[in-house]
Motif scaffolding. Structure first.
Motif, PDB file in Angstrom:
ATOM      1  N   ILE A   1     140.569  66.312 -32.517  1.00  0.00           N
ATOM      2  CA  ILE A   1     140.690  65.289 -33.559  1.00  0.00           C
ATOM      3  C   ILE A   1     139.536  65.345 -34.550  1.00  0.00           C
ATOM      4  O   ILE A   1     139.614  64.772 -35.632  1.00  0.00           O
ATOM      5  CB  ILE A   1     140.777  63.869 -32.952  1.00  0.00           C
ATOM      6  N   SER A   2     138.462  66.045 -34.190  1.00  0.00           N
ATOM      7  CA  SER A   2     137.322  66.203 -35.092  1.00  0.00           C
ATOM      8  C   SER A   2     136.556  67.452 -34.687  1.00  0.00           C
ATOM      9  O   SER A   2     136.168  67.593 -33.523  1.00  0.00           O
ATOM     10  CB  SER A   2     136.400  64.972 -35.022  1.00  0.00           C
ATOM     11  N   ASP A   3     136.337  68.352 -35.645  1.00  0.00           N
ATOM     12  CA  ASP A   3     135.666  69.618 -35.323  1.00  0.00           C
ATOM     13  C   ASP A   3     134.272  69.687 -35.937  1.00  0.00           C
ATOM     14  O   ASP A   3     133.818  70.728 -36.373  1.00  0.00           O
ATOM     15  CB  ASP A   3     136.505  70.813 -35.763  1.00  0.00           C
ATOM     16  N   GLY A   4     133.584  68.570 -35.946  1.00  0.00           N
ATOM     17  CA  GLY A   4     132.229  68.517 -36.476  1.00  0.00           C
ATOM     18  C   GLY A   4     131.218  69.127 -35.526  1.00  0.00           C
ATOM     19  O   GLY A   4     131.547  69.970 -34.682  1.00  0.00           O
ATOM     20  N   LYS A   5     129.982  68.674 -35.634  1.00  0.00           N
ATOM     21  CA  LYS A   5     128.902  69.204 -34.802  1.00  0.00           C
ATOM     22  C   LYS A   5     129.216  69.046 -33.326  1.00  0.00           C
ATOM     23  O   LYS A   5     128.911  69.921 -32.507  1.00  0.00           O
ATOM     24  CB  LYS A   5     127.592  68.480 -35.149  1.00  0.00           C
ATOM     25  N   ALA A   6     129.821  67.915 -32.968  1.00  0.00           N
ATOM     26  CA  ALA A   6     130.257  67.688 -31.593  1.00  0.00           C
ATOM     27  C   ALA A   6     131.773  67.508 -31.617  1.00  0.00           C
ATOM     28  O   ALA A   6     132.271  66.410 -31.885  1.00  0.00           O
ATOM     29  CB  ALA A   6     129.583  66.447 -31.008  1.00  0.00           C
ATOM     30  N   PRO A   7     132.553  68.584 -31.395  1.00  0.00           N
ATOM     31  CA  PRO A   7     134.016  68.489 -31.449  1.00  0.00           C
ATOM     32  C   PRO A   7     134.538  67.383 -30.538  1.00  0.00           C
ATOM     33  O   PRO A   7     134.029  67.175 -29.436  1.00  0.00           O
ATOM     34  CB  PRO A   7     134.470  69.877 -30.966  1.00  0.00           C
ATOM     35  N   ARG A   8     135.544  66.677 -31.010  1.00  0.00           N
ATOM     36  CA  ARG A   8     136.108  65.570 -30.240  1.00  0.00           C
ATOM     37  C   ARG A   8     137.589  65.816 -30.002  1.00  0.00           C
ATOM     38  O   ARG A   8     138.272  66.418 -30.834  1.00  0.00           O
ATOM     39  CB  ARG A   8     135.898  64.258 -30.989  1.00  0.00           C
ATOM     40  N   PHE A   9     138.073  65.301 -28.883  1.00  0.00           N
ATOM     41  CA  PHE A   9     139.449  65.552 -28.475  1.00  0.00           C
ATOM     42  C   PHE A   9     140.139  64.270 -28.020  1.00  0.00           C
ATOM     43  O   PHE A   9     139.499  63.358 -27.504  1.00  0.00           O
ATOM     44  CB  PHE A   9     139.475  66.560 -27.309  1.00  0.00           C
ATOM     45  N   LEU A  10     141.443  64.236 -28.235  1.00  0.00           N
ATOM     46  CA  LEU A  10     142.283  63.185 -27.691  1.00  0.00           C
ATOM     47  C   LEU A  10     142.710  63.654 -26.309  1.00  0.00           C
ATOM     48  O   LEU A  10     143.281  64.736 -26.153  1.00  0.00           O
ATOM     49  CB  LEU A  10     143.498  62.985 -28.600  1.00  0.00           C
ATOM     50  N   MET A  11     142.420  62.844 -25.288  1.00  0.00           N
ATOM     51  CA  MET A  11     142.677  63.240 -23.908  1.00  0.00           C
ATOM     52  C   MET A  11     144.168  63.503 -23.664  1.00  0.00           C
ATOM     53  O   MET A  11     145.017  62.787 -24.176  1.00  0.00           O
ATOM     54  CB  MET A  11     142.193  62.138 -22.955  1.00  0.00           C
TER      55      MET A  11
ATOM     56  N   GLY B   1     126.984  63.896 -25.337  1.00  0.00           N
ATOM     57  CA  GLY B   1     125.844  63.251 -24.696  1.00  0.00           C
ATOM     58  C   GLY B   1     125.942  63.197 -23.188  1.00  0.00           C
ATOM     59  O   GLY B   1     124.975  62.811 -22.510  1.00  0.00           O
ATOM     60  N   PHE B   2     127.089  63.595 -22.648  1.00  0.00           N
ATOM     61  CA  PHE B   2     127.286  63.542 -21.194  1.00  0.00           C
ATOM     62  C   PHE B   2     127.471  64.935 -20.594  1.00  0.00           C
ATOM     63  O   PHE B   2     127.859  65.071 -19.444  1.00  0.00           O
ATOM     64  CB  PHE B   2     128.509  62.682 -20.856  1.00  0.00           C
ATOM     65  N   GLU B   3     127.202  65.968 -21.382  1.00  0.00           N
ATOM     66  CA  GLU B   3     127.369  67.334 -20.910  1.00  0.00           C
ATOM     67  C   GLU B   3     126.276  67.703 -19.915  1.00  0.00           C
ATOM     68  O   GLU B   3     125.216  67.073 -19.858  1.00  0.00           O
ATOM     69  CB  GLU B   3     127.309  68.316 -22.094  1.00  0.00           C
ATOM     70  N   PRO B   4     126.509  68.749 -19.107  1.00  0.00           N
ATOM     71  CA  PRO B   4     125.473  69.219 -18.174  1.00  0.00           C
ATOM     72  C   PRO B   4     124.237  69.682 -18.950  1.00  0.00           C
ATOM     73  O   PRO B   4     124.356  70.258 -20.053  1.00  0.00           O
ATOM     74  CB  PRO B   4     126.127  70.390 -17.452  1.00  0.00           C
ATOM     75  N   VAL B   5     123.080  69.415 -18.420  1.00  0.00           N
ATOM     76  CA  VAL B   5     121.839  69.868 -19.033  1.00  0.00           C
ATOM     77  C   VAL B   5     121.553  71.281 -18.567  1.00  0.00           C
ATOM     78  O   VAL B   5     121.507  71.544 -17.359  1.00  0.00           O
ATOM     79  CB  VAL B   5     120.654  68.932 -18.663  1.00  0.00           C
ATOM     80  N   GLU B   6     121.405  72.197 -19.519  1.00  0.00           N
ATOM     81  CA  GLU B   6     121.125  73.576 -19.153  1.00  0.00           C
ATOM     82  C   GLU B   6     119.729  73.706 -18.578  1.00  0.00           C
ATOM     83  O   GLU B   6     118.779  73.116 -19.070  1.00  0.00           O
ATOM     84  CB  GLU B   6     121.259  74.496 -20.366  1.00  0.00           C
ATOM     85  N   SER B   7     119.627  74.471 -17.509  1.00  0.00           N
ATOM     86  CA  SER B   7     118.321  74.681 -16.876  1.00  0.00           C
ATOM     87  C   SER B   7     117.888  76.124 -17.094  1.00  0.00           C
ATOM     88  O   SER B   7     118.723  77.028 -17.174  1.00  0.00           O
ATOM     89  CB  SER B   7     118.394  74.385 -15.364  1.00  0.00           C
TER      90      SER B   7
END
Length: 220
Positions: free
Chosen positions: A55-65, A211-217
């Motif tokens: 639904i939005s392909d900006g910096k953080a792409p967003r999706f309708l579930m 903001g809820f993605e896994p943090v890369e180590s």
């Protein structure tokens, strides 16, 4: 031209009912809300496909579930007609529109101000009068209207922040898909006097909320 009414009915019959969704109120809500109104015009033809829709392909792409997971997750929340619900990551407002038909009041929280404005306008245009959309950081929740009977996490998360846990009233529920992006599990959390605990409900793999993605180590 796409027959959206027929597509909506097919979604309910072939994606929702057949996947152990038996809540008649939820089925009626999904049969009534025009999902195509919440996706870009260029993607309206695929609005009812059983997959996450961009639904939005900006910096953080967003999706309708995808409808199947969405329906099962909403059913898991067991929303009552007088519940106050926080919809975290409402995007363009589809989830808020469906939830508004089940709950007393819904607060849609969206971090993207453009999407929040779009959601508010679409809900208003559809005559939804028991929901409001606010812009803000998703992990912070919306304490101004807390405590909530239900918090609905509109995307995958690695974990549920304590900030959101504290915005649930005692015996309130939070539903979320938790995972690492490869696999995930839908979980029902309950806040009680003893603390905040959850149980697995079903397998699901959807897109992460920003903001809820896994943090890369780092690996040395």
């Amino acid at each position: 031209m796409t027959d959206f009414a027929a597509a909506r009915l097919n979604m309910v019959e072939s994606q929702v009912r057949v996947n152990a969704v038996t809540d008649d109120r939820l089925i009626a809500a999904m049969a009534a809300v025009p999902r195509e109104r919440f996706v870009p015009i260029s993607r309206q033809g695929i609005a009812y496909m059983d997959e996450d829709i961009l639904i939005s392909d900006g910096k953080a792409p967003r999706f309708l579930m995808e409808p199947r997971v969405f329906a099962k997750l909403v059913q898991l929340a067991a929303i009552s007609a007088d519940d106050l619900v926080l919809d975290v990551g409402c995007g363009t407002g589809y989830s808020t529109a469906v939830l508004s038909r089940l709950a007393g009041t819904v607060v849609g929280l969206e971090s993207d101000e453009n999407l929040a404005a779009q959601a508010g306008a679409t809900l208003s245009d559809l005559g939804v009068d028991n929901a409001v959309v606010v812009a803000g950081a998703l992990a912070a929740g919306y304490a101004k209207q807390a405590p909530y009977d239900v918090i609905f996490m509109n995307g995958m998360v690695t974990s549920v922040p304590e900030t959101l846990q504290k915005q649930i009233r005692e015996n309130g529920r939070l539903v979320a898909v938790t995972g690492d992006g490869v696999s995930g599990r839908a979980r029902l959390y309950i806040r009680s006097s003893a603390g905040f605990s959850g149980r697995d409900a079903f397998d699901a793999n959807i897109r992460f909320l920003p903001g809820f993605e896994p943090v890369e180590s780092f690996v040395f």
